[in-house]
Design a protein around this motif. Structure first.
Motif, PDB file in Angstrom:
ATOM      1  N   MET A 284       0.845  -1.190   0.000  1.00 49.53           N
ATOM      2  CA  MET A 284       0.000   0.000   0.000  1.00 49.53           C
ATOM      3  C   MET A 284       0.881   1.242   0.000  1.00 49.53           C
ATOM      4  O   MET A 284       1.671   1.450   0.933  1.00 49.53           O
ATOM      5  N   ASN A 285       0.762   2.033  -1.041  1.00 49.88           N
ATOM      6  CA  ASN A 285       1.524   3.269  -1.180  1.00 49.88           C
ATOM      7  C   ASN A 285       0.597   4.473  -1.164  1.00 49.88           C
ATOM      8  O   ASN A 285      -0.620   4.333  -1.303  1.00 49.88           O
ATOM      9  N   SER A 286       1.180   5.649  -0.993  1.00 51.28           N
ATOM     10  CA  SER A 286       0.405   6.910  -1.002  1.00 51.28           C
ATOM     11  C   SER A 286      -0.818   6.802  -0.102  1.00 51.28           C
ATOM     12  O   SER A 286      -1.943   7.145  -0.493  1.00 51.28           O
ATOM     13  N   LEU A 287      -0.589   6.334   1.106  1.00 50.45           N
ATOM     14  CA  LEU A 287      -1.710   6.083   2.015  1.00 50.45           C
ATOM     15  C   LEU A 287      -2.399   7.377   2.434  1.00 50.45           C
ATOM     16  O   LEU A 287      -1.763   8.427   2.594  1.00 50.45           O
ATOM     17  N   ARG A 288      -3.711   7.259   2.603  1.00 55.23           N
ATOM     18  CA  ARG A 288      -4.565   8.388   2.973  1.00 55.23           C
ATOM     19  C   ARG A 288      -5.276   8.073   4.285  1.00 55.23           C
ATOM     20  O   ARG A 288      -5.391   6.901   4.678  1.00 55.23           O
ATOM     21  N   ALA A 289      -5.781   9.110   4.934  1.00 55.39           N
ATOM     22  CA  ALA A 289      -6.508   8.912   6.187  1.00 55.39           C
ATOM     23  C   ALA A 289      -7.669   7.931   5.993  1.00 55.39           C
ATOM     24  O   ALA A 289      -7.960   7.111   6.879  1.00 55.39           O
ATOM     25  N   GLU A 290      -8.298   7.999   4.845  1.00 55.28           N
ATOM     26  CA  GLU A 290      -9.460   7.130   4.596  1.00 55.28           C
ATOM     27  C   GLU A 290      -9.084   5.667   4.352  1.00 55.28           C
ATOM     28  O   GLU A 290      -9.969   4.819   4.221  1.00 55.28           O
ATOM     29  N   ASP A 291      -7.800   5.363   4.318  1.00 56.02           N
ATOM     30  CA  ASP A 291      -7.365   3.967   4.240  1.00 56.02           C
ATOM     31  C   ASP A 291      -7.282   3.324   5.625  1.00 56.02           C
ATOM     32  O   ASP A 291      -7.005   2.119   5.736  1.00 56.02           O
ATOM     33  N   THR A 292      -7.484   4.121   6.666  1.00 61.63           N
ATOM     34  CA  THR A 292      -7.463   3.589   8.031  1.00 61.63           C
ATOM     35  C   THR A 292      -8.559   2.542   8.182  1.00 61.63           C
ATOM     36  O   THR A 292      -9.739   2.816   7.959  1.00 61.63           O
ATOM     37  N   ALA A 293      -8.159   1.326   8.561  1.00 61.63           N
ATOM     38  CA  ALA A 293      -9.105   0.220   8.645  1.00 61.63           C
ATOM     39  C   ALA A 293      -8.410  -1.025   9.174  1.00 61.63           C
ATOM     40  O   ALA A 293      -7.172  -1.086   9.220  1.00 61.63           O
ATOM     41  N   VAL A 294      -9.208  -1.996   9.553  1.00 60.77           N
ATOM     42  CA  VAL A 294      -8.701  -3.350   9.762  1.00 60.77           C
ATOM     43  C   VAL A 294      -8.715  -4.034   8.398  1.00 60.77           C
ATOM     44  O   VAL A 294      -9.735  -4.021   7.707  1.00 60.77           O
ATOM     45  N   TYR A 295      -7.578  -4.591   8.041  1.00 61.89           N
ATOM     46  CA  TYR A 295      -7.443  -5.266   6.754  1.00 61.89           C
ATOM     47  C   TYR A 295      -7.479  -6.777   6.984  1.00 61.89           C
ATOM     48  O   TYR A 295      -6.724  -7.309   7.815  1.00 61.89           O
ATOM     49  N   TYR A 296      -8.374  -7.451   6.257  1.00 63.54           N
ATOM     50  CA  TYR A 296      -8.533  -8.896   6.354  1.00 63.54           C
ATOM     51  C   TYR A 296      -8.086  -9.563   5.058  1.00 63.54           C
ATOM     52  O   TYR A 296      -8.379  -9.057   3.965  1.00 63.54           O
ATOM     53  N   CYS A 297      -7.420 -10.700   5.182  1.00 65.20           N
ATOM     54  CA  CYS A 297      -7.240 -11.544   4.009  1.00 65.20           C
ATOM     55  C   CYS A 297      -8.257 -12.679   4.104  1.00 65.20           C
ATOM     56  O   CYS A 297      -8.650 -13.095   5.216  1.00 65.20           O
ATOM     57  N   ALA A 298      -8.716 -13.144   2.968  1.00 60.73           N
ATOM     58  CA  ALA A 298      -9.740 -14.181   2.935  1.00 60.73           C
ATOM     59  C   ALA A 298      -9.473 -15.138   1.787  1.00 60.73           C
ATOM     60  O   ALA A 298      -9.000 -14.731   0.714  1.00 60.73           O
TER      61      ALA A 298
END
Lengths: 109, 118
Positions: free
Chosen positions: B83-97
């Motif tokens: 993940m590059n050029s991260l933004r405030a709206e990328d704040t989250a729990v990230y899940y792999c499935a």
């Protein structure tokens, strides 16, 4: 890639049935028989409850059932139990992408 | 038993980068499509990216295109999200499935939290 539309909340008493709707478009829900449903308890990962509109993975109680009519899919939970209280999300195939619903909080009264 | 464990989350400044990993076990990783999804605090689930069995097909939500890259190493049974050029709206729990086909996400990891803030 607009989110599918779900009611924000539904409720029911133990033993009753509730239905959660999931409305999309002909580009997602209406166009394919690839709708899945997920149950998520607070602080936990989602759990697959229904896939391909109507199919239940092994281990999911038959109280959970899915259906679809046009652009709207539905999850019905019969014989409500206290442990069914959770957030529920629908998800649909949409061509080269996927789209989730906004989620529905189920409260067991 | 299928197990998926994400790692690599943390606090990063806007414009920064992070690489998430997902270690898989208990199934034939090299035969499975994989998916990344995320959930912002107090919000709903959002599909982020898919990758096919050999990594030759990548699919992204519009907001991730050009910034995120999904990849996999079948020899290590591992999935990644750069993940590059991260933004405030990328704040989250990230899940792999594990994607058993047509968004049949039949196993999920516990998630890893990404916070983008100055």
């Amino acid at each position: 890639q607009s989110a599918l539309t779900q009611p924000r909340s539904v409720s029911g008493s133990p033993g009753q049935s509730v239905t959660i709707s999931c409305t999309g478009t002909s580009s997602d829900v209406g166009g394919y028989n690839y709708v899945s449903w997920y149950q998520q308890h607070p602080g936990k990962a989602p759990k697959l409850m229904i896939y391909d509109v109507t199919k239940r993975p092994s281990g999911v109680p038959d109280r959970f059932s899915g259906s679809k009519s046009g652009n709207t899919a539905s999850l019905t939970i019969s014989g409500l139990q206290a442990e069914d209280e959770a957030d529920y999300y629908c998800c649909s195939f949409a061509g080269s992408s996927g789209v989730f619903g906004g989620g529905t909080k189920l409260t067991v009264l | 038993e299928v197990q998926l464990v994400e790692s690599g989350g943390g606090l990063v400044q806007p414009g920064g980068s992070l690489r998430l990993s997902c270690a898989a076990s208990g199934f034939t990783f090299s035969s499975s499509w994989m998916t990344w999804a995320r959930q912002a605090p107090g919000k709903g689930l959002e599909w982020v990216a898919n990758i096919n069995v050999d990594g030759s097909v990548e699919q992204y939500v519009d907001s991730a295109k050009g910034r995120f890259t999904v990849s996999r190493d079948n020899a290590k049974s591992s999935l990644y999200l750069q993940m590059n050029s991260l933004r405030a709206e990328d704040t989250a729990v990230y899940y792999c499935a594990k994607n058993a086909g047509w968004y049949r996400l039949d196993s999920w990891g516990p998630g890893t939290l990404v916070s983008v803030s100055s």
